[in-house]
Design a protein around this motif. Sequence first.
Motif, PDB file in Angstrom:
ATOM      1  N   ASP A  91       0.839  -1.195   0.000  1.00 38.72           N
ATOM      2  CA  ASP A  91       0.000   0.000   0.000  1.00 38.72           C
ATOM      3  C   ASP A  91       0.879   1.252   0.000  1.00 38.72           C
ATOM      4  O   ASP A  91       2.107   1.173   0.022  1.00 38.72           O
ATOM      5  CB  ASP A  91      -0.985   0.001   1.173  1.00 38.72           C
ATOM      6  N   ARG A 105      -3.360  -0.552  -8.630  1.00 39.39           N
ATOM      7  CA  ARG A 105      -4.113  -1.739  -8.218  1.00 39.39           C
ATOM      8  C   ARG A 105      -5.021  -2.257  -9.335  1.00 39.39           C
ATOM      9  O   ARG A 105      -5.456  -1.470 -10.183  1.00 39.39           O
ATOM     10  CB  ARG A 105      -4.977  -1.418  -6.985  1.00 39.39           C
ATOM     11  N   ASP A 106      -5.307  -3.526  -9.280  1.00 40.73           N
ATOM     12  CA  ASP A 106      -6.280  -4.129 -10.182  1.00 40.73           C
ATOM     13  C   ASP A 106      -7.675  -3.629  -9.814  1.00 40.73           C
ATOM     14  O   ASP A 106      -8.042  -3.593  -8.636  1.00 40.73           O
ATOM     15  CB  ASP A 106      -6.227  -5.657 -10.070  1.00 40.73           C
ATOM     16  N   PHE A 107      -8.428  -3.265 -10.850  1.00 36.10           N
ATOM     17  CA  PHE A 107      -9.736  -2.664 -10.590  1.00 36.10           C
ATOM     18  C   PHE A 107     -10.654  -3.617  -9.820  1.00 36.10           C
ATOM     19  O   PHE A 107     -11.386  -3.204  -8.923  1.00 36.10           O
ATOM     20  CB  PHE A 107     -10.404  -2.257 -11.903  1.00 36.10           C
ATOM     21  N   ASN A 108     -10.605  -4.892 -10.162  1.00 33.64           N
ATOM     22  CA  ASN A 108     -11.535  -5.845  -9.558  1.00 33.64           C
ATOM     23  C   ASN A 108     -11.056  -6.373  -8.204  1.00 33.64           C
ATOM     24  O   ASN A 108     -11.826  -6.403  -7.236  1.00 33.64           O
ATOM     25  CB  ASN A 108     -11.769  -7.022 -10.514  1.00 33.64           C
ATOM     26  N   THR A 109      -9.817  -6.785  -8.136  1.00 33.32           N
ATOM     27  CA  THR A 109      -9.347  -7.413  -6.896  1.00 33.32           C
ATOM     28  C   THR A 109      -8.831  -6.399  -5.883  1.00 33.32           C
ATOM     29  O   THR A 109      -8.700  -6.708  -4.702  1.00 33.32           O
ATOM     30  CB  THR A 109      -8.196  -8.385  -7.202  1.00 33.32           C
ATOM     31  N   ASN A 110      -8.519  -5.180  -6.355  1.00 40.40           N
ATOM     32  CA  ASN A 110      -7.940  -4.140  -5.508  1.00 40.40           C
ATOM     33  C   ASN A 110      -6.558  -4.523  -4.984  1.00 40.40           C
ATOM     34  O   ASN A 110      -6.058  -3.904  -4.042  1.00 40.40           O
ATOM     35  CB  ASN A 110      -8.873  -3.800  -4.339  1.00 40.40           C
ATOM     36  N   LYS A 111      -5.961  -5.525  -5.590  1.00 39.61           N
ATOM     37  CA  LYS A 111      -4.591  -5.894  -5.211  1.00 39.61           C
ATOM     38  C   LYS A 111      -3.590  -5.117  -6.073  1.00 39.61           C
ATOM     39  O   LYS A 111      -3.863  -4.807  -7.242  1.00 39.61           O
ATOM     40  CB  LYS A 111      -4.376  -7.404  -5.423  1.00 39.61           C
ATOM     41  N   CYS A 112      -2.455  -4.847  -5.468  1.00 36.63           N
ATOM     42  CA  CYS A 112      -1.409  -4.156  -6.217  1.00 36.63           C
ATOM     43  C   CYS A 112      -0.972  -4.977  -7.423  1.00 36.63           C
ATOM     44  O   CYS A 112      -0.773  -6.192  -7.323  1.00 36.63           O
ATOM     45  CB  CYS A 112      -0.214  -3.893  -5.301  1.00 36.63           C
TER      46      CYS A 112
END
Length: 360
Positions: free
Chosen positions: A289, A310-317
């Motif tokens: 983060d 971040r990935d739009f769907n997973t919110n992971k970096c």
Amino acid sequence: METQLSNGPTCNNTSNGPSTISNNCSSPVESGSIEDSKTNLIVNYLPQNMTQEELKSLFGSIGEIESCKLVRDKITGQSLGYGFVNYVDPKDAEKAINTLNGLRLQTKTIKVSYARPSSASIRDANLYVSGLPKTMTQKELEQLFSQYGRIITSRILVDQVTGVSRGVGFIRFDRRVEAEEAIKGLNCQKPPGATEPITVKFANNPSQKTSQALLSQLYQSPNRRYPGPLAQQAQRFRLDNLLNMAYGVKSRFSPMAIDGVTSLAGINIPGHAGTGWCIFVYNLAPDADESILWQMFGPFGAVTNVKVIRDFNTNKCKGFGFVTMTNYDEAAVAIASLNGYRLGDRVLQVSFKTNKTHKA
DNA sequence: TTAAATT
């Protein structure tokens, strides 16, 4: 350098606080929404050159901000080194305290805490204490003063080189009346075990720093919270910079020349985004983060913005992010120091951002 | 031998 014999005005009861404050201006806090707020934070020990926008950028990485204010000198406009951040959600305020308190930025270690409701009673509650035994610790100092009220902060000044106490300190009480009582009770008194009496009086406001004074500030050990190799490199670098400022020593880098060329000719230089130098950080972990970027780059100099992609769907970096730094040479040292840096089980790649959309 | 803590 002895302050023996009670020469001059050492031991009279000074109450030299600022002469009564005229209260004809409208009270700053009347909206009601700020009183006893769990959303409003005070941020102390900010770097001198940090702007309100940078403050908002830093704290905005935690959550939505309702308002943000850097407190400045009314006349010069200079930052007074502290500010306020009011979040929409109390949980974000709590998170900001947990993640940003103690963050190292340039030469400072910032402090993040809940703001008390603003009132006249908490102002001018700061005491200057001198003549302390050199062996007295901060904890012992607090123990001595705590009988008079709630202590907000305490500090003992130390010699920049040896780290030994200078016998001088500060105590900030919650309320002015507590400070007044402490003066009455402790000024010209000997602490338990001490051979000399101490002086307790209201503190002056800190003065403006010249670049010479800045030098000495750097030598004094700040908070030794995270004295890792990165912080040491960053501090070494700042020392170089300050030596340049004070003595005109040429740096290994030439930020002014490059910045000048860029702004005048519009030449496209890697990483230069007009408002600063954009740095590409690759191989971040999925759960990375913004705070990790602040932590890594903040000690190297003025950081105006950080972003984890971040990935739009997973919110992971997605494995990379960006950092914007104001000064070329600070950015260059940060890159040189952090490229190849091992973060957890990953080795980072750090460089000025280029315009490439993909690597060949 | 005085450091950036109340908008």
